[in-house]
Design a protein around this motif. Structure first.
Motif, PDB file in Angstrom:
ATOM      1  N   LYS A  14      71.229   1.583  48.342  1.00  0.00           N
ATOM      2  CA  LYS A  14      72.396   2.179  48.996  1.00  0.00           C
ATOM      3  C   LYS A  14      71.976   3.321  49.910  1.00  0.00           C
ATOM      4  CE  LYS A  14      75.524   1.059  45.173  1.00  0.00           C
ATOM      5  NZ  LYS A  14      76.431   1.597  44.129  1.00  0.00           N
ATOM      6  N   ASN A  40      73.469   5.874  38.340  1.00  0.00           N
ATOM      7  CA  ASN A  40      72.334   5.297  37.651  1.00  0.00           C
ATOM      8  C   ASN A  40      71.824   6.266  36.588  1.00  0.00           C
ATOM      9  OD1 ASN A  40      70.659   2.680  38.774  1.00  0.00           O
ATOM     10  ND2 ASN A  40      72.065   3.504  40.310  1.00  0.00           N
ATOM     11  N   THR A  54      68.061   2.124  44.779  1.00  0.00           N
ATOM     12  CA  THR A  54      69.431   1.632  44.563  1.00  0.00           C
ATOM     13  C   THR A  54      69.895   0.651  45.637  1.00  0.00           C
ATOM     14  OG1 THR A  54      70.527   3.391  45.846  1.00  0.00           O
ATOM     15  CG2 THR A  54      70.025   3.859  43.521  1.00  0.00           C
ATOM     16  N   ILE A 111      66.323   7.397  47.021  1.00  0.00           N
ATOM     17  CA  ILE A 111      67.589   6.865  46.515  1.00  0.00           C
ATOM     18  C   ILE A 111      67.844   5.479  47.104  1.00  0.00           C
ATOM     19  CG2 ILE A 111      70.094   7.193  46.590  1.00  0.00           C
ATOM     20  CD1 ILE A 111      69.547  10.205  46.243  1.00  0.00           C
ATOM     21  N   HIS A 118      73.074   6.739  51.999  1.00  0.00           N
ATOM     22  CA  HIS A 118      74.026   7.844  51.943  1.00  0.00           C
ATOM     23  C   HIS A 118      73.903   8.705  53.195  1.00  0.00           C
ATOM     24  CE1 HIS A 118      75.141   7.274  47.654  1.00  0.00           C
ATOM     25  NE2 HIS A 118      73.905   6.810  47.548  1.00  0.00           N
ATOM     26  N   THR A 123      74.285   8.343  42.399  1.00  0.00           N
ATOM     27  CA  THR A 123      73.769   6.972  42.366  1.00  0.00           C
ATOM     28  C   THR A 123      74.421   6.095  41.314  1.00  0.00           C
ATOM     29  OG1 THR A 123      72.010   7.548  40.779  1.00  0.00           O
ATOM     30  CG2 THR A 123      71.515   7.786  43.147  1.00  0.00           C
ATOM     31  N   LEU A 173      64.223   8.316  39.123  1.00  0.00           N
ATOM     32  CA  LEU A 173      65.278   7.304  39.230  1.00  0.00           C
ATOM     33  C   LEU A 173      64.609   5.937  39.169  1.00  0.00           C
ATOM     34  CD1 LEU A 173      68.192   6.335  39.908  1.00  0.00           C
ATOM     35  CD2 LEU A 173      67.648   6.733  42.327  1.00  0.00           C
TER      36      LEU A 173
END
Length: 237
Positions: A152, A91, A150, A146, A154, A89, A103
């Motif tokens: 994003k 992060n 974020t 995630i 994946h 990530t 996270l």
């Protein structure tokens, strides 16, 4: 022998990994699914995961391959999972004692380590659930993914293959117990910050100071330092 197996659906990867320990020399063997129906967390908790959005994964490692004590191995595993998610990530990722992965203030992964014996061999079964693509969670939940944290997305297959390879390399090359303890404390969620805790239904402020080699967390309250095992105290967000 290091292999990675897939099941389209399974109740629990920790329970079903015995099906893929096919040879006497089976070691570092992984099993994963994107649809786990009866996932378990630490101390009898359940791990709820939406199908085809998250990863449920277990790797079986012969206990003789690990030189660390059980508590240190739990810490070492949490460090490894944290490091992988941080790399993925880009992060800051923290470990909420004893082994939840945080996270940006949300739990995105959990770990369950069990010991079992198959065909005369003793194994650590290291189960990891990672929320990857799920978009909606209970409003009062501390969970996220995630994606939610974020923005994003994946590819699930790419993540699990990279994750398996990453963990196996970590387990084949463990660090010393001193380095493990230092690394765990370095990445401990809310360490040295004022937080709210619940002890036997009573809330009070305290500051996490460290986790120790016996699996305890040390918290400073107004009346001094106290140590706790898991389930004796709850960190409230």
């Amino acid at each position: 022998m290091s292999d990675l197996f897939y099941q389209k659906e399974c109740s629990s990867t920790n329970d079903e990994i015995s099906q893929v320990l096919l040879y006497p020399d089976s070691n570092f063997v992984g099993l994963y699914t994107f649809n786990q129906t009866k996932g378990r967390g630490q101390y009898g908790n359940t791990w709820i995961s939406t199908a085809e959005q998250n990863l449920a994964y277990t790797v079986a490692v012969k206990t003789g391959s690990i030189s660390l004590s059980d508590f240190m191995f739990n810490y070492y595993t949490a460090i490894a999972v944290r490091q992988y998610i941080a790399i993925l990530t880009q992060n800051i990722v923290k470990i909420k004692w004893p082994n939840d992965i945080i996270l940006t203030n949300k739990k995105v992964a959990g770990i369950l380590i069990e010991k079992r014996k198959y065909d005369g061999e003793n194994y650590f079964l290291i189960g990891t659930g990672i929320n990857i693509l799920q978009e909606k969670f209970d409003e009062i939940s501390n969970a996220g993914s995630i994606f939610t944290q974020t923005g994003k997305k994946h590819n699930l297959q790419t993540v699990v293959k990279e994750f398996h390879q990453f963990l196996v390399e970590k387990f084949k090359n463990p660090t010393s117990e001193i380095e493990v303890l230092d690394g765990f404390n370095e990445n401990l969620f809310r360490k040295d910050e004022i937080s709210v805790f619940e002890i036997e239904g009573v809330r009070q402020n305290g500051i996490i100071r460290k986790a120790d080699e016996h699996g305890k967390i040390w918290i400073e309250f107004e009346n001094g330092l106290q140590s706790f095992y898991h389930k004796e105290i709850k960190l409230l967000y």
